[in-house]
Design a protein around this motif. Structure first.
Motif: not given
Length: 272
Positions: A143, A146, A150, A171, A174, A238, A241-242
């Motif tokens: 969490y 992310c 972001a 977050a 993500g 984000g 990335m997640g």
């Protein structure tokens, strides 16, 4: 725009980290100086000055984050009268601000009830399954990672901006990206405002895919949003990335069986 209300995706454990994040966001929001006047739509200058001073200290500012250009004068929270009338008093800061640390603190700040409730709704619905899959410690680290990705992504694209950046949406984006990778076929109940809030049950890949495309279009300037202060680019970074962090887990994750006889994602009661 769609509003998720429930996903048909049981968990094996209580999502304590998700609940703690939601509680922390609510507590910080209620304790933010000057937020009461902002939420109520009042224009009390003293409240606005206190809010501005708080954000200058704890929110992320892209120019500070990328170029380490900290301001020499910041609002003190006090109101003064100058040649141009009443305004917020400026003075040298009496604190040391760490721009990288402000990325973390900004993740718990929100500017309105709508901003807060929208973010927490998405986190409540989709965060529990990602926590269940990753485990509590890895989920907490995921969490935060992310959120940092972001914020830094948005800051690099807006390196000269002096506007504060706040919110947990980077977050949470993500979390949505990870959910799309791990549970693309899970059914999600949504409300569609332009269809008079008609409830629909759709696969997660449609719901989250549509959300991501909408953020990407807005961030590229291909459409105009009424919420002009939303950091759509942070949502896009984000989300990606997640997805990247969750991708190695994909082979070991299969959608849980959908309970029989469900109504809006809940077990239906039979009357016979």
């Amino acid at each position: 725009m769609v509003i998720p209300i429930h996903d048909v995706n049981p968990t094996r454990r209580t999502p304590y980290v998700t609940y703690a994040l939601i509680a922390a966001n609510f507590i910080v929001f209620l304790l933010t100086p000057g937020i009461a006047g902002s939420v109520a739509g009042q224009s009390d200058l003293s409240q606005l000055c206190h809010l501005q001073a708080f954000l200058d200290q704890y929110a992320t500012v892209p120019r500070e984050l990328i170029h380490d250009q900290l301001p020499h004068l910041v609002p003190t929270g006090e109101v003064g009268v100058g040649p141009h009338g009443a305004g917020c008093v400026l003075a040298p800061p009496d604190y040391h601000k760490s721009p990288p640390l402000s990325v973390f603190t900004a993740m718990f700040l929100h500017g309105s009830w709508l901003h807060l409730l929208g973010n927490m709704l998405f986190l409540l619905i989709f965060g529990n399954n990602i926590e269940d899959r990753l485990g509590r410690i890895r989920y907490a680290l995921f969490y935060v990672a992310c959120g940092y990705a972001a914020t830094y992504g948005f800051a690099y694209l807006n390196a000269t901006s002096g506007e504060p950046l706040i919110g947990a949406s980077g977050a949470i984006a993500g979390v949505l990206g990870a959910y799309l990778v791990l549970y693309p076929r899970v059914r999600v109940w949504i409300l569609v405002p332009f269809l008079l809030f008609l409830p629909l049950r759709l696969p997660a890949w449609i719901v989250l895919g549509f959300w991501f495309v909408l953020q990407a279009v807005y961030s590229s300037g291909g459409a105009v949003s009424a919420a002009g202060t939303v950091a759509y680019a942070a949502h896009v970074v984000g989300f990606v990335m997640g997805m990247l962090l969750a991708w190695p887990l994909k082979p070991g994750t299969s959608p849980p069986p959908e309970p029989g006889g469900t109504l809006f994602g809940r077990q239906a009661r039979r009357s016979w």
